[in-house]
Write a protein that holds these residues in place. Sequence first.
Motif, PDB file in Angstrom:
ATOM      1  N   ALA A  13      37.522  29.960  22.612  1.00  0.00           N
ATOM      2  CA  ALA A  13      38.060  28.759  21.964  1.00  0.00           C
ATOM      3  C   ALA A  13      39.148  28.119  22.812  1.00  0.00           C
ATOM      4  N   LEU A  14      39.956  28.945  23.459  1.00  0.00           N
ATOM      5  CA  LEU A  14      41.064  28.437  24.264  1.00  0.00           C
ATOM      6  C   LEU A  14      40.693  28.224  25.727  1.00  0.00           C
ATOM      7  N   ARG A  15      39.444  28.493  26.059  1.00  0.00           N
ATOM      8  CA  ARG A  15      38.912  28.248  27.403  1.00  0.00           C
ATOM      9  C   ARG A  15      39.702  29.015  28.464  1.00  0.00           C
ATOM     10  N   LEU A  16      39.925  30.301  28.191  1.00  0.00           N
ATOM     11  CA  LEU A  16      40.679  31.129  29.115  1.00  0.00           C
ATOM     12  C   LEU A  16      39.813  31.559  30.291  1.00  0.00           C
ATOM     13  N   ASP A  17      40.444  31.692  31.450  1.00  0.00           N
ATOM     14  CA  ASP A  17      39.712  32.210  32.601  1.00  0.00           C
ATOM     15  C   ASP A  17      39.760  33.737  32.597  1.00  0.00           C
ATOM     16  N   ARG A  18      39.172  34.358  33.609  1.00  0.00           N
ATOM     17  CA  ARG A  18      39.050  35.818  33.642  1.00  0.00           C
ATOM     18  C   ARG A  18      40.422  36.498  33.600  1.00  0.00           C
ATOM     19  N   THR A  19      41.349  36.013  34.389  1.00  0.00           N
ATOM     20  CA  THR A  19      42.672  36.631  34.424  1.00  0.00           C
ATOM     21  C   THR A  19      43.398  36.446  33.096  1.00  0.00           C
ATOM     22  N   GLU A  20      43.280  35.277  32.500  1.00  0.00           N
ATOM     23  CA  GLU A  20      43.928  35.023  31.216  1.00  0.00           C
ATOM     24  C   GLU A  20      43.336  35.887  30.110  1.00  0.00           C
ATOM     25  N   ARG A  21      42.032  36.127  30.168  1.00  0.00           N
ATOM     26  CA  ARG A  21      41.396  37.001  29.169  1.00  0.00           C
ATOM     27  C   ARG A  21      41.940  38.427  29.273  1.00  0.00           C
ATOM     28  N   ALA A  22      42.076  38.907  30.488  1.00  0.00           N
ATOM     29  CA  ALA A  22      42.632  40.249  30.673  1.00  0.00           C
ATOM     30  C   ALA A  22      44.075  40.304  30.181  1.00  0.00           C
ATOM     31  N   HIS A  23      44.819  39.249  30.436  1.00  0.00           N
ATOM     32  CA  HIS A  23      46.213  39.181  29.988  1.00  0.00           C
ATOM     33  C   HIS A  23      46.288  39.167  28.461  1.00  0.00           C
ATOM     34  N   LEU A  24      45.386  38.409  27.831  1.00  0.00           N
ATOM     35  CA  LEU A  24      45.341  38.366  26.366  1.00  0.00           C
ATOM     36  C   LEU A  24      45.067  39.758  25.796  1.00  0.00           C
ATOM     37  N   ARG A  25      44.112  40.468  26.368  1.00  0.00           N
ATOM     38  CA  ARG A  25      43.795  41.825  25.877  1.00  0.00           C
ATOM     39  C   ARG A  25      44.998  42.755  26.033  1.00  0.00           C
ATOM     40  N   GLN A  26      45.690  42.625  27.166  1.00  0.00           N
ATOM     41  CA  GLN A  26      46.836  43.490  27.409  1.00  0.00           C
ATOM     42  C   GLN A  26      47.953  43.215  26.407  1.00  0.00           C
ATOM     43  N   LEU A  27      48.163  41.942  26.068  1.00  0.00           N
ATOM     44  CA  LEU A  27      49.213  41.585  25.124  1.00  0.00           C
ATOM     45  C   LEU A  27      48.840  41.959  23.689  1.00  0.00           C
ATOM     46  N   ALA A  28      47.554  41.754  23.335  1.00  0.00           N
ATOM     47  CA  ALA A  28      47.125  41.999  21.954  1.00  0.00           C
ATOM     48  C   ALA A  28      46.923  43.484  21.667  1.00  0.00           C
ATOM     49  N   CYS A  29      46.477  44.220  22.661  1.00  0.00           N
ATOM     50  CA  CYS A  29      46.216  45.657  22.486  1.00  0.00           C
ATOM     51  C   CYS A  29      46.881  46.415  23.629  1.00  0.00           C
ATOM     52  N   PRO A  30      48.203  46.453  23.635  1.00  0.00           N
ATOM     53  CA  PRO A  30      48.895  47.064  24.775  1.00  0.00           C
ATOM     54  C   PRO A  30      48.565  48.536  24.942  1.00  0.00           C
ATOM     55  N   ALA A  31      48.356  48.906  26.186  1.00  0.00           N
ATOM     56  CA  ALA A  31      48.146  50.317  26.515  1.00  0.00           C
ATOM     57  C   ALA A  31      49.492  51.027  26.503  1.00  0.00           C
ATOM     58  N   PRO A  32      49.500  52.350  26.521  1.00  0.00           N
ATOM     59  CA  PRO A  32      50.778  53.064  26.644  1.00  0.00           C
ATOM     60  C   PRO A  32      51.542  52.555  27.862  1.00  0.00           C
ATOM     61  N   PRO A  33      52.867  52.500  27.775  1.00  0.00           N
ATOM     62  CA  PRO A  33      53.655  51.955  28.885  1.00  0.00           C
ATOM     63  C   PRO A  33      53.273  52.591  30.211  1.00  0.00           C
ATOM     64  N   ALA A  34      53.015  51.730  31.191  1.00  0.00           N
ATOM     65  CA  ALA A  34      52.651  52.226  32.517  1.00  0.00           C
ATOM     66  C   ALA A  34      53.894  52.749  33.233  1.00  0.00           C
ATOM     67  N   VAL A  35      53.718  53.824  33.944  1.00  0.00           N
ATOM     68  CA  VAL A  35      54.816  54.376  34.735  1.00  0.00           C
ATOM     69  C   VAL A  35      55.015  53.487  35.952  1.00  0.00           C
ATOM     70  N   PRO A  36      56.245  53.012  36.203  1.00  0.00           N
ATOM     71  CA  PRO A  36      56.460  52.177  37.393  1.00  0.00           C
ATOM     72  C   PRO A  36      55.951  52.877  38.645  1.00  0.00           C
ATOM     73  N   PRO A  37      55.165  52.181  39.452  1.00  0.00           N
ATOM     74  CA  PRO A  37      54.556  52.820  40.623  1.00  0.00           C
ATOM     75  C   PRO A  37      55.584  53.241  41.660  1.00  0.00           C
ATOM     76  N   LYS A  38      55.127  54.084  42.544  1.00  0.00           N
ATOM     77  CA  LYS A  38      55.976  54.511  43.646  1.00  0.00           C
ATOM     78  C   LYS A  38      56.173  53.369  44.625  1.00  0.00           C
ATOM     79  N   THR A  39      57.244  53.445  45.389  1.00  0.00           N
ATOM     80  CA  THR A  39      57.539  52.370  46.332  1.00  0.00           C
ATOM     81  C   THR A  39      57.420  52.820  47.782  1.00  0.00           C
ATOM     82  N   ALA A  40      57.081  54.085  48.014  1.00  0.00           N
ATOM     83  CA  ALA A  40      56.925  54.577  49.383  1.00  0.00           C
ATOM     84  C   ALA A  40      55.557  54.178  49.928  1.00  0.00           C
TER      85      ALA A  40
END
Length: 280
Positions: A71-98
């Motif tokens: 309905a909102l004409r979302l693109d692929r990235t926006e659809r993934a973002h919508l899913r992440q916001l609506a059904c958040p996964a357990p908090p991701a551990v901040p990745p390593k920086t090395a």
Amino acid sequence: MSALGEFLQSRRARVQPDEVGLQPGRDRRVSGLRREEVALLADVSVDYYIRLEQGRAGNPSTAVLAAVADALRLDRTERAHLRQLACPAPPAVPPKTAVRPQLKAMIDAMHELPAIVVDRLSNILAWNAAALEAVADFEGSAHRNLARLYFLDPTSRAYYTDWEAVAQDAVALLRRASAEYADDTELAALVDELRTVSAEFDRFWDSHDVQDRSHCAKVLNHPTAGQLTFTLESLQLPDEDGQYVIIYTPADPTTETWLTTRAAFRFAPRDGQVAPPLPR
């Protein structure tokens, strides 16, 4: 309002009724679609859609989210973002920086191609000699983060031919990361810092545009070489927790010749010859 509600409102505002086969009608008080129009297009009740925007819809199904995205004409990235916001996964551990030594050795071996390694926040974790000469003096710069470089370095507006598009892309990448790493204190601090010091960052952030790393064109106004034109390729490192290698491939003969010449100088400088200064 929640991040989900703000995102859905921003996407509603982009879509005009006549673009989706609806009559605009009179006395419209909103820009874009009304909530009831999205509900109609998505075949859900108005009450349910309102609860969805308010973050009170529980765990919406994949089918419902797909219908709202259509309905909102979302693109692929926006659809993934919508899913992440609506059904958040357990908090991701901040990745390593090395950066693995083998990875650093790989980009160092790319003598004629500028290459950098970045993390989820666009922190520059590693770079090669060609990147120092063509992109930025990361060794001497106070801004080893691409977003800070674009918004806080006063030379960046002249250095990047299409600065606004480059800056918007950087913000859209951070917006996308903000859903995946919702509890990341470093990300929150970076966003707060840039919103405080840059009205443009604040405006881009409030647009709720999202983007994944991919390929793009980039034109640089180098202080000694003139205009350099590149195609950027972003390669995700699947086992490195959000790290990407970004490779700058020359997109015209002038840029290719300059890179080749600079690489030859680094390995065999002539007596008394001084290398051109780094861009900043």
